[in-house]
Design a protein around this motif. Structure first.
Motif, PDB file in Angstrom:
ATOM      1  N   LEU A 175      -3.907  -2.239   2.495  1.00  0.00           N
ATOM      2  CA  LEU A 175      -4.240  -2.528   1.100  1.00  0.00           C
ATOM      3  C   LEU A 175      -5.394  -1.668   0.597  1.00  0.00           C
ATOM      4  CD1 LEU A 175      -3.879  -6.403   1.247  1.00  0.00           C
ATOM      5  CD2 LEU A 175      -2.426  -4.843  -0.055  1.00  0.00           C
ATOM      6  N   SER A 176      -6.295  -1.258   1.484  1.00  0.00           N
ATOM      7  CA  SER A 176      -7.428  -0.420   1.070  1.00  0.00           C
ATOM      8  C   SER A 176      -6.987   1.007   0.757  1.00  0.00           C
ATOM      9  CB  SER A 176      -8.500  -0.371   2.167  1.00  0.00           C
ATOM     10  OG  SER A 176      -8.964  -1.662   2.450  1.00  0.00           O
ATOM     11  N   LYS A 177      -6.144   1.551   1.622  1.00  0.00           N
ATOM     12  CA  LYS A 177      -5.685   2.939   1.470  1.00  0.00           C
ATOM     13  C   LYS A 177      -4.446   3.054   0.592  1.00  0.00           C
ATOM     14  CE  LYS A 177      -7.494   4.299   5.955  1.00  0.00           C
ATOM     15  NZ  LYS A 177      -7.157   4.727   7.325  1.00  0.00           N
ATOM     16  N   LYS A 178      -3.817   1.905   0.286  1.00  0.00           N
ATOM     17  CA  LYS A 178      -2.610   1.866  -0.552  1.00  0.00           C
ATOM     18  C   LYS A 178      -1.484   2.705   0.065  1.00  0.00           C
ATOM     19  CE  LYS A 178      -4.662  -0.376  -3.937  1.00  0.00           C
ATOM     20  NZ  LYS A 178      -4.620  -1.791  -3.900  1.00  0.00           N
ATOM     21  N   LYS A 179      -1.311   2.550   1.387  1.00  0.00           N
ATOM     22  CA  LYS A 179      -0.231   3.280   2.042  1.00  0.00           C
ATOM     23  C   LYS A 179       0.179   2.557   3.319  1.00  0.00           C
ATOM     24  CE  LYS A 179      -2.480   6.464   5.125  1.00  0.00           C
ATOM     25  NZ  LYS A 179      -2.060   7.605   5.833  1.00  0.00           N
ATOM     26  N   MET A 180       1.359   2.913   3.809  1.00  0.00           N
ATOM     27  CA  MET A 180       1.863   2.337   5.050  1.00  0.00           C
ATOM     28  C   MET A 180       1.014   2.836   6.213  1.00  0.00           C
ATOM     29  SD  MET A 180       5.622   1.212   4.605  1.00  0.00           S
ATOM     30  CE  MET A 180       5.939   1.310   6.280  1.00  0.00           C
ATOM     31  N   VAL A 181       0.855   1.987   7.206  1.00  0.00           N
ATOM     32  CA  VAL A 181       0.148   2.364   8.421  1.00  0.00           C
ATOM     33  C   VAL A 181       1.103   3.200   9.267  1.00  0.00           C
ATOM     34  CG1 VAL A 181      -0.934   1.493  10.534  1.00  0.00           C
ATOM     35  CG2 VAL A 181      -1.284   0.301   8.356  1.00  0.00           C
ATOM     36  N   ASP A 182       0.650   4.381   9.673  1.00  0.00           N
ATOM     37  CA  ASP A 182       1.475   5.269  10.488  1.00  0.00           C
ATOM     38  C   ASP A 182       1.376   4.886  11.956  1.00  0.00           C
ATOM     39  OD1 ASP A 182       2.257   6.862   8.303  1.00  0.00           O
ATOM     40  OD2 ASP A 182       0.406   8.034   8.438  1.00  0.00           O
ATOM     41  N   GLY A 183       2.424   5.164  12.686  1.00  0.00           N
ATOM     42  CA  GLY A 183       2.406   4.966  14.125  1.00  0.00           C
ATOM     43  C   GLY A 183       2.742   3.551  14.549  1.00  0.00           C
ATOM     44  N   VAL A 229       0.274  -9.328  -1.620  1.00  0.00           N
ATOM     45  CA  VAL A 229       1.505  -9.484  -0.846  1.00  0.00           C
ATOM     46  C   VAL A 229       2.648  -8.763  -1.555  1.00  0.00           C
ATOM     47  CG1 VAL A 229       3.185 -11.152   0.060  1.00  0.00           C
ATOM     48  CG2 VAL A 229       0.738 -11.661   0.166  1.00  0.00           C
ATOM     49  N   ASP A 230       2.769  -8.977  -2.867  1.00  0.00           N
ATOM     50  CA  ASP A 230       3.821  -8.330  -3.652  1.00  0.00           C
ATOM     51  C   ASP A 230       3.666  -6.809  -3.653  1.00  0.00           C
ATOM     52  OD1 ASP A 230       4.881 -10.822  -4.188  1.00  0.00           O
ATOM     53  OD2 ASP A 230       3.980 -10.968  -6.186  1.00  0.00           O
ATOM     54  N   GLU A 231       2.430  -6.325  -3.723  1.00  0.00           N
ATOM     55  CA  GLU A 231       2.169  -4.873  -3.688  1.00  0.00           C
ATOM     56  C   GLU A 231       2.699  -4.274  -2.385  1.00  0.00           C
ATOM     57  OE1 GLU A 231      -1.673  -2.000  -2.907  1.00  0.00           O
ATOM     58  OE2 GLU A 231      -2.001  -3.794  -4.123  1.00  0.00           O
ATOM     59  N   ALA A 232       2.400  -4.912  -1.272  1.00  0.00           N
ATOM     60  CA  ALA A 232       2.860  -4.417   0.028  1.00  0.00           C
ATOM     61  C   ALA A 232       4.385  -4.463   0.115  1.00  0.00           C
ATOM     62  CB  ALA A 232       2.236  -5.239   1.153  1.00  0.00           C
ATOM     63  N   MET A 233       4.977  -5.531  -0.404  1.00  0.00           N
ATOM     64  CA  MET A 233       6.435  -5.645  -0.369  1.00  0.00           C
ATOM     65  C   MET A 233       7.094  -4.556  -1.212  1.00  0.00           C
ATOM     66  SD  MET A 233       6.808  -9.775  -0.512  1.00  0.00           S
ATOM     67  CE  MET A 233       8.521  -9.722  -0.944  1.00  0.00           C
ATOM     68  N   THR A 234       6.527  -4.278  -2.364  1.00  0.00           N
ATOM     69  CA  THR A 234       7.071  -3.232  -3.228  1.00  0.00           C
ATOM     70  C   THR A 234       6.920  -1.863  -2.572  1.00  0.00           C
ATOM     71  OG1 THR A 234       6.598  -4.522  -5.207  1.00  0.00           O
ATOM     72  CG2 THR A 234       6.891  -2.150  -5.500  1.00  0.00           C
TER      73      THR A 234
END
Length: 177
Positions: A147-155, A86-91
Motif C-alpha cells: 500500500l505504501s509503494k502502490k505496487k505488487m510485491v515482487d518475488g 482493501v479495494d485498492e489492492a483488489m483492483t
C-alpha cells in the motif's frame, strides 16, 4: 448525332471519394459498436449432490453474478485497515472482477474462494486465492500488494507476510460444491 462524352470534373470525383469514405466509416463504426456491446452468456452448472440439500445454481442467463446467491463477500476489516485500501489492492491485482473470478474457462479465474490478510508492520495486503478443487486448504496462488509503494510485491511471498495476520476480506464462490 453522336454526343461527346461528358468530361468528369475533378470536383465530382472528390465528392464521390468522400462519399465512399463516409460509407466505409459508417459501416466500420457500426461493426465496432456491435462488437463492443455484444453480450455474452455464461451458463454455470453445479454438480449434483447425493444428499437431499439443494445446490445453488447461477442466478441468471447473463454473465453477471448476484452477490448473496452466486458469491458471498465479507469484509472483516473494522479497526484494522480501511475498506478503500482493501479495494485498492483488489483492483491493482485484478481480483475484484467477480465475473472473471468465477469464470471456469481456461482463461478465467475459476476461484472457489479468496482470502485477504493485512500485514500492518509491512503495510501490505496479502491475497490467498483458491482455485476450484483446492486441497488441504492450500492456496493456488498468493499475491501481495504494498500500500505504501502502490505496487505488487515482487518475488516470493513468505508465510511471515500473512501468518497470524488479521483476515480482512473473504470472497466465496457459492456455486462450487
Amino acid at each position: 448525332m453522336s454526343e461527346k462524352p461528358k468530361k468528369i470534373e475533378k470536383k465530382n470525383v472528390l465528392y464521390l471519394v468522400i462519399a465512399g469514405l463516409l460509407i466505409v466509416i459508417i459501416i466500420m463504426s457500426f461493426y465496432i459498436h456491435t462488437l463492443r456491446n455484444r453480450s455474452t452468456t455464461t451458463i454455470v452448472t453445479a454438480p449434483t449432490k447425493t444428499s437431499s440439500s439443494v445446490s445453488s445454481a447461477s442466478s441468471s442467463s447473463t454473465s453477471k453474478y448476484v452477490e448473496g446467491k452466486d458469491y458471498t463477500v465479507k469484509y472483516s476489516n473494522d479497526g484494522v485497515v480501511d475498506k478503500a485500501s482493501v479495494d485498492e489492492a483488489m483492483t491493482a491485482t485484478g481480483v475484484n472482477n467477480y465475473d472473471d473470478d468465477m469464470d471456469t474457462s481456461s482463461d478465467g479465474g475459476n476461484f472457489a474462494k479468496i482470502e485477504i490478510f493485512y500485514n500492518k508492520s509491512e503495510n501490505v495486503i496479502v491475497q490467498k486465492l483458491y482455485k476450484n478443487g483446492y486441497k488441504n486448504n492450500d492456496p493456488t496462488m498468493i499475491n501481495a500488494y504494498d500500500l505504501s509503494k502502490k505496487k505488487m510485491v515482487d518475488g516470493y511471498i513468505s508465510k511471515s507476510y500473512y501468518d497470524n495476520m488479521p483476515l480482512v476480506y473473504t470472497w466465496t464462490n457459492n456455486t462450487v460444491q
